[in-house]
Scaffold this motif. Sequence first.
Motif, PDB file in Angstrom:
ATOM      1  N   MET A   1       0.844  -1.178   0.000  1.00  0.00           N
ATOM      2  CA  MET A   1       0.000   0.000   0.000  1.00  0.00           C
ATOM      3  C   MET A   1       0.887   1.239   0.000  1.00  0.00           C
ATOM      4  O   MET A   1       1.883   1.294   0.693  1.00  0.00           O
ATOM      5  N   GLU A   2       0.492   2.228  -0.791  1.00  0.00           N
ATOM      6  CA  GLU A   2       1.253   3.459  -0.906  1.00  0.00           C
ATOM      7  C   GLU A   2       1.075   4.314   0.346  1.00  0.00           C
ATOM      8  O   GLU A   2       0.058   4.236   1.034  1.00  0.00           O
ATOM      9  N   SER A   3       2.046   5.159   0.605  1.00  0.00           N
ATOM     10  CA  SER A   3       2.030   5.986   1.806  1.00  0.00           C
ATOM     11  C   SER A   3       0.832   6.922   1.871  1.00  0.00           C
ATOM     12  O   SER A   3       0.218   7.085   2.920  1.00  0.00           O
ATOM     13  N   TYR A   4       0.486   7.549   0.739  1.00  0.00           N
ATOM     14  CA  TYR A   4      -0.653   8.471   0.769  1.00  0.00           C
ATOM     15  C   TYR A   4      -1.944   7.707   1.026  1.00  0.00           C
ATOM     16  O   TYR A   4      -2.900   8.259   1.568  1.00  0.00           O
ATOM     17  N   GLU A   5      -2.009   6.422   0.653  1.00  0.00           N
ATOM     18  CA  GLU A   5      -3.192   5.619   0.964  1.00  0.00           C
ATOM     19  C   GLU A   5      -3.282   5.376   2.467  1.00  0.00           C
ATOM     20  O   GLU A   5      -4.377   5.354   3.036  1.00  0.00           O
ATOM     21  N   LEU A   6      -2.128   5.217   3.107  1.00  0.00           N
ATOM     22  CA  LEU A   6      -2.123   5.063   4.566  1.00  0.00           C
ATOM     23  C   LEU A   6      -2.630   6.330   5.234  1.00  0.00           C
ATOM     24  O   LEU A   6      -3.446   6.272   6.158  1.00  0.00           O
ATOM     25  N   ILE A   7      -2.182   7.462   4.744  1.00  0.00           N
ATOM     26  CA  ILE A   7      -2.639   8.731   5.308  1.00  0.00           C
ATOM     27  C   ILE A   7      -4.137   8.902   5.063  1.00  0.00           C
ATOM     28  O   ILE A   7      -4.886   9.331   5.947  1.00  0.00           O
ATOM     29  N   ARG A   8      -4.603   8.530   3.869  1.00  0.00           N
ATOM     30  CA  ARG A   8      -6.027   8.626   3.559  1.00  0.00           C
ATOM     31  C   ARG A   8      -6.848   7.779   4.530  1.00  0.00           C
ATOM     32  O   ARG A   8      -7.933   8.166   4.947  1.00  0.00           O
ATOM     33  N   LEU A   9      -6.311   6.616   4.897  1.00  0.00           N
ATOM     34  CA  LEU A   9      -7.000   5.771   5.876  1.00  0.00           C
ATOM     35  C   LEU A   9      -7.230   6.524   7.179  1.00  0.00           C
ATOM     36  O   LEU A   9      -8.276   6.400   7.806  1.00  0.00           O
ATOM     37  N   LEU A  10      -6.244   7.291   7.580  1.00  0.00           N
ATOM     38  CA  LEU A  10      -6.329   7.995   8.856  1.00  0.00           C
ATOM     39  C   LEU A  10      -7.230   9.226   8.802  1.00  0.00           C
ATOM     40  O   LEU A  10      -7.525   9.813   9.836  1.00  0.00           O
ATOM     41  N   LEU A  11      -7.684   9.599   7.630  1.00  0.00           N
ATOM     42  CA  LEU A  11      -8.604  10.728   7.529  1.00  0.00           C
ATOM     43  C   LEU A  11     -10.017  10.341   7.937  1.00  0.00           C
ATOM     44  O   LEU A  11     -10.855  11.210   8.149  1.00  0.00           O
ATOM     45  N   ASP A  12     -10.288   9.057   8.078  1.00  0.00           N
ATOM     46  CA  ASP A  12     -11.575   8.586   8.581  1.00  0.00           C
ATOM     47  C   ASP A  12     -11.579   8.745  10.098  1.00  0.00           C
ATOM     48  O   ASP A  12     -10.660   8.291  10.783  1.00  0.00           O
ATOM     49  N   ARG A  13     -12.607   9.366  10.652  1.00  0.00           N
ATOM     50  CA  ARG A  13     -12.649   9.662  12.095  1.00  0.00           C
ATOM     51  C   ARG A  13     -12.587   8.400  12.961  1.00  0.00           C
ATOM     52  O   ARG A  13     -11.954   8.405  14.011  1.00  0.00           O
ATOM     53  N   ASP A  14     -13.269   7.332  12.544  1.00  0.00           N
ATOM     54  CA  ASP A  14     -13.263   6.107  13.350  1.00  0.00           C
ATOM     55  C   ASP A  14     -11.880   5.463  13.364  1.00  0.00           C
ATOM     56  O   ASP A  14     -11.378   5.059  14.418  1.00  0.00           O
ATOM     57  N   ARG A  15     -11.258   5.362  12.189  1.00  0.00           N
ATOM     58  CA  ARG A  15      -9.908   4.775  12.138  1.00  0.00           C
ATOM     59  C   ARG A  15      -8.916   5.645  12.891  1.00  0.00           C
ATOM     60  O   ARG A  15      -8.032   5.141  13.583  1.00  0.00           O
TER      61      ARG A  15
END
Length: 186
Positions: A1-15
């Motif tokens: 998984m690409e780094s920006y995808e990891l950051i995008r994951l963290l933009l979800d409030r629950d995650r």
Amino acid sequence: MESYELIRLLLDRDRLAVAGALAAQAMSTDDLVECTGRDRRTVLSAIGDLRAAGLVGAEADRYHLDETALRRAAQAVAEIELPMDPVIGYGMTDDEQDVLNRYFSGRTLVEIPTGRAKRQVVLERLAQEFDVGRRYSEREVNETLRRFHTDTATLRRHLVDEGLLDRSPTAGRSEYWRSGGRVLGT
């Protein structure tokens, strides 16, 4: 998984809530439910997403944040983004290419536009990945879209809503086919 995808994951409030709690200390599912105020299903879903991304590990019944993976992701995001791959802009107008250049890094869609006009340009480009006259299973549609972005459900829904793909449930499984958008010459 690409780094920006990891950051995008963290933009979800629950995650983000689950990751934030795990940044403080390792916790069980029950501890995370209590600490974050989220229901068990939401916490388990967030843990699953974070584990799949490599940000969370597990030992026995406790989860922990993998700080090394998070640091690597942050360092990679700080690097210069790639320009849009010319293949992405093939067959699109100059104005459309300008929009695509804003939302693509290499061949990866880094953000789904919130504005309808810009999202329509991105969706028009993604629709070109599907052959006219061919039927696709939901799994095949997801595999195709995942090459560009991890949120395949949102992209699939937008493609159907905008009339670029059509959908028909068949014996409990959905079938999709290209129903709109321009067709580029070969």
